[in-house]
Design a protein around this motif. Structure first.
Motif, PDB file in Angstrom:
ATOM      1  N   PHE A  63      10.782  -1.680  19.188  1.00  0.00           N
ATOM      2  CA  PHE A  63      10.956  -0.309  18.721  1.00  0.00           C
ATOM      3  C   PHE A  63       9.659   0.439  19.025  1.00  0.00           C
ATOM      4  O   PHE A  63       8.569  -0.042  18.708  1.00  0.00           O
ATOM      5  CB  PHE A  63      11.234  -0.329  17.218  1.00  0.00           C
ATOM      6  CG  PHE A  63      11.351   1.023  16.578  1.00  0.00           C
ATOM      7  CD1 PHE A  63      12.183   1.992  17.115  1.00  0.00           C
ATOM      8  CD2 PHE A  63      10.651   1.314  15.411  1.00  0.00           C
ATOM      9  CE1 PHE A  63      12.308   3.235  16.508  1.00  0.00           C
ATOM     10  CE2 PHE A  63      10.765   2.557  14.797  1.00  0.00           C
ATOM     11  CZ  PHE A  63      11.605   3.518  15.343  1.00  0.00           C
ATOM     12  N   ALA A  64       9.762   1.610  19.652  1.00  0.00           N
ATOM     13  CA  ALA A  64       8.573   2.327  20.127  1.00  0.00           C
ATOM     14  C   ALA A  64       8.586   3.769  19.631  1.00  0.00           C
ATOM     15  O   ALA A  64       9.082   4.666  20.309  1.00  0.00           O
ATOM     16  CB  ALA A  64       8.537   2.293  21.659  1.00  0.00           C
ATOM     17  N   PRO A  65       8.031   4.030  18.430  1.00  0.00           N
ATOM     18  CA  PRO A  65       8.025   5.401  17.901  1.00  0.00           C
ATOM     19  C   PRO A  65       6.813   6.212  18.354  1.00  0.00           C
ATOM     20  O   PRO A  65       5.709   5.690  18.498  1.00  0.00           O
ATOM     21  CB  PRO A  65       7.978   5.183  16.386  1.00  0.00           C
ATOM     22  CG  PRO A  65       7.218   3.904  16.221  1.00  0.00           C
ATOM     23  CD  PRO A  65       7.546   3.056  17.438  1.00  0.00           C
ATOM     24  N   PHE A  66       7.035   7.520  18.544  1.00  0.00           N
ATOM     25  CA  PHE A  66       5.957   8.488  18.756  1.00  0.00           C
ATOM     26  C   PHE A  66       5.757   9.198  17.412  1.00  0.00           C
ATOM     27  O   PHE A  66       6.707   9.738  16.853  1.00  0.00           O
ATOM     28  CB  PHE A  66       6.341   9.521  19.812  1.00  0.00           C
ATOM     29  CG  PHE A  66       6.518   8.951  21.193  1.00  0.00           C
ATOM     30  CD1 PHE A  66       5.469   8.986  22.109  1.00  0.00           C
ATOM     31  CD2 PHE A  66       7.732   8.402  21.588  1.00  0.00           C
ATOM     32  CE1 PHE A  66       5.631   8.477  23.395  1.00  0.00           C
ATOM     33  CE2 PHE A  66       7.902   7.894  22.871  1.00  0.00           C
ATOM     34  CZ  PHE A  66       6.848   7.931  23.774  1.00  0.00           C
ATOM     35  N   VAL A  67       4.531   9.203  16.912  1.00  0.00           N
ATOM     36  CA  VAL A  67       4.272   9.703  15.564  1.00  0.00           C
ATOM     37  C   VAL A  67       3.157  10.751  15.590  1.00  0.00           C
ATOM     38  O   VAL A  67       2.143  10.580  16.271  1.00  0.00           O
ATOM     39  CB  VAL A  67       3.867   8.540  14.618  1.00  0.00           C
ATOM     40  CG1 VAL A  67       3.604   9.057  13.204  1.00  0.00           C
ATOM     41  CG2 VAL A  67       4.945   7.465  14.598  1.00  0.00           C
ATOM     42  N   GLY A  68       3.354  11.832  14.832  1.00  0.00           N
ATOM     43  CA  GLY A  68       2.327  12.847  14.669  1.00  0.00           C
ATOM     44  C   GLY A  68       2.015  13.029  13.198  1.00  0.00           C
ATOM     45  O   GLY A  68       2.465  12.257  12.354  1.00  0.00           O
ATOM     46  N   VAL A  69       1.260  14.066  12.871  1.00  0.00           N
ATOM     47  CA  VAL A  69       0.939  14.365  11.471  1.00  0.00           C
ATOM     48  C   VAL A  69       1.080  15.872  11.257  1.00  0.00           C
ATOM     49  O   VAL A  69       0.678  16.667  12.107  1.00  0.00           O
ATOM     50  CB  VAL A  69      -0.480  13.867  11.099  1.00  0.00           C
ATOM     51  CG1 VAL A  69      -1.543  14.532  11.966  1.00  0.00           C
ATOM     52  CG2 VAL A  69      -0.783  14.102   9.631  1.00  0.00           C
ATOM     53  N   ASN A  70       1.715  16.258  10.141  1.00  0.00           N
ATOM     54  CA  ASN A  70       1.930  17.678   9.896  1.00  0.00           C
ATOM     55  C   ASN A  70       0.782  18.306   9.096  1.00  0.00           C
ATOM     56  O   ASN A  70      -0.217  17.652   8.812  1.00  0.00           O
ATOM     57  CB  ASN A  70       3.285  17.923   9.215  1.00  0.00           C
ATOM     58  CG  ASN A  70       3.350  17.340   7.803  1.00  0.00           C
ATOM     59  OD1 ASN A  70       2.325  17.034   7.176  1.00  0.00           O
ATOM     60  ND2 ASN A  70       4.556  17.190   7.289  1.00  0.00           N
ATOM     61  N   HIS A  71       0.940  19.564   8.709  1.00  0.00           N
ATOM     62  CA  HIS A  71      -0.132  20.296   8.032  1.00  0.00           C
ATOM     63  C   HIS A  71      -0.363  19.814   6.598  1.00  0.00           C
ATOM     64  O   HIS A  71      -1.323  20.221   5.958  1.00  0.00           O
ATOM     65  CB  HIS A  71       0.162  21.793   8.037  1.00  0.00           C
ATOM     66  CG  HIS A  71       1.484  22.170   7.436  1.00  0.00           C
ATOM     67  ND1 HIS A  71       2.672  21.632   7.885  1.00  0.00           N
ATOM     68  CD2 HIS A  71       1.807  23.001   6.425  1.00  0.00           C
ATOM     69  CE1 HIS A  71       3.666  22.129   7.179  1.00  0.00           C
ATOM     70  NE2 HIS A  71       3.168  22.961   6.280  1.00  0.00           N
ATOM     71  N   HIS A  72       0.517  18.955   6.102  1.00  0.00           N
ATOM     72  CA  HIS A  72       0.315  18.347   4.781  1.00  0.00           C
ATOM     73  C   HIS A  72      -0.291  16.944   4.895  1.00  0.00           C
ATOM     74  O   HIS A  72      -0.416  16.248   3.893  1.00  0.00           O
ATOM     75  CB  HIS A  72       1.637  18.255   4.030  1.00  0.00           C
ATOM     76  CG  HIS A  72       2.240  19.590   3.700  1.00  0.00           C
ATOM     77  ND1 HIS A  72       1.618  20.508   2.870  1.00  0.00           N
ATOM     78  CD2 HIS A  72       3.403  20.172   4.100  1.00  0.00           C
ATOM     79  CE1 HIS A  72       2.383  21.592   2.767  1.00  0.00           C
ATOM     80  NE2 HIS A  72       3.461  21.418   3.511  1.00  0.00           N
ATOM     81  N   GLY A  73      -0.617  16.540   6.119  1.00  0.00           N
ATOM     82  CA  GLY A  73      -1.167  15.205   6.325  1.00  0.00           C
ATOM     83  C   GLY A  73      -0.112  14.116   6.300  1.00  0.00           C
ATOM     84  O   GLY A  73      -0.442  12.931   6.207  1.00  0.00           O
ATOM     85  N   GLN A  74       1.167  14.502   6.416  1.00  0.00           N
ATOM     86  CA  GLN A  74       2.255  13.526   6.373  1.00  0.00           C
ATOM     87  C   GLN A  74       2.630  13.083   7.788  1.00  0.00           C
ATOM     88  O   GLN A  74       2.610  13.881   8.727  1.00  0.00           O
ATOM     89  CB  GLN A  74       3.482  14.145   5.698  1.00  0.00           C
ATOM     90  CG  GLN A  74       3.252  14.560   4.260  1.00  0.00           C
ATOM     91  CD  GLN A  74       4.358  15.472   3.732  1.00  0.00           C
ATOM     92  OE1 GLN A  74       4.883  16.322   4.452  1.00  0.00           O
ATOM     93  NE2 GLN A  74       4.717  15.273   2.475  1.00  0.00           N
ATOM     94  N   SER A  75       2.995  11.816   7.920  1.00  0.00           N
ATOM     95  CA  SER A  75       3.442  11.302   9.211  1.00  0.00           C
ATOM     96  C   SER A  75       4.812  11.877   9.549  1.00  0.00           C
ATOM     97  O   SER A  75       5.683  11.983   8.687  1.00  0.00           O
ATOM     98  CB  SER A  75       3.529   9.778   9.167  1.00  0.00           C
ATOM     99  OG  SER A  75       2.266   9.210   8.926  1.00  0.00           O
TER     100      SER A  75
END
Length: 252
Positions: A63-75
């Motif tokens: 499984f190969a996820p692409f992950v970022g972080v939003n303005h609340h610091g949440q994945s």
């Protein structure tokens, strides 16, 4: 699986997927991203972590996820794939699929582990992106690399001091020189030093990382799926359960 993707696309035209097949029609790789992920990338796609170490399913496809972080610091999940191998060609296909999904806009920076095939594919598909290695993954290898050394605890302590307490490149070079003096023949350390541009904080702090320094963001995304997927999950079940897990997370 293909029918499921077609249904998802019929429900929302912004659902995106690509499937890669062998010459005899067997599934090799698949990538998909829902409308939420594609919208989130427009706002929070500057820095992405990518990790394939979480889970393989019934067919041994990582499984190969692409992950970022939003303005609340949440994945936040920015798309994911199931891949048949971890070679340069496979990663290149996956990255190119993701790039197509995101309207040809690459991330500014990407965090991964030390995988050489991944590094090569990133250089090909995202040539202008700043690539950083996950420091947590590197330090996690220390017990294995220094097993048998009586001075292991001292080496670990000194290495962490050199890495975390060096505020400039020059300071790192000076501290590393003192640290490595009695370990000059240690191949792993020599390789790490040669690639210091990819992982030493003093060498990567010139880039915006959205508060991320490790690929553990990917592992926190993986936690979304605990209880939904496991090693015996089929591909069709995987994508169905993926959608349920993601929907639950958005509601919460």
């Amino acid at each position: 699986m293909n029918k499921y993707f077609l249904k998802m696309q019929a429900d929302n035209s912004n659902f995106f997927y690509m499937m890669d097949f062998t010459e005899d029609g067997r599934l090799k790789n698949v990538f998909w991203a829902d409308a939420r992920s594609r919208e989130a990338f427009k706002e929070f796609g500057d820095v992405v972590t990518f990790d394939t170490t979480y889970l393989v399913n019934k067919y041994s496809m990582p499984f190969a996820p692409f992950v970022g972080v939003n303005h609340h610091g949440q994945s936040i999940l920015l798309g994911c794939g199931l891949i048949s191998g971890e070679d340069t060609d496979t990663f290149r296909w996956l990255f190119e699929s993701w790039l197509t999904c995101m309207s040809g806009v690459p991330p500014s920076a990407i965090i991964t582990d030390q995988d050489k095939a991944m590094k090569k594919a990133i250089h090909i598909v995202f040539p202008k992106a700043r690539h950083r290695w996950c420091l947590w993954h590197i330090l996690k290898k220390m017990p294995e690399k220094f097993k048998g050394y009586r001075e292991y605890k001292s080496i670990k302590f000194c290495l962490k001091n050199v890495v975390y307490d060096s505020l400039t490149k020059e300071e790192f070079e000076e501290r590393w020189g003192r640290f490595i003096y009695h370990l000059k023949s240690h191949e792993w350390l020599l390789e790490l030093y040669n690639e210091r541009y990819y992982w030493v904080p003093a060498f990567v702090k010139d880039t915006f990382w959205a508060g991320m320094s490790t690929a553990q963001r990917s592992e926190s995304i993986n936690a979304f799926f605990d209880g939904y997927v496991h090693h015996q999950t089929t591909l069709k079940e995987f994508v169905e359960q993926y959608d349920k897990a993601l929907a639950k997370n958005v509601v919460n």
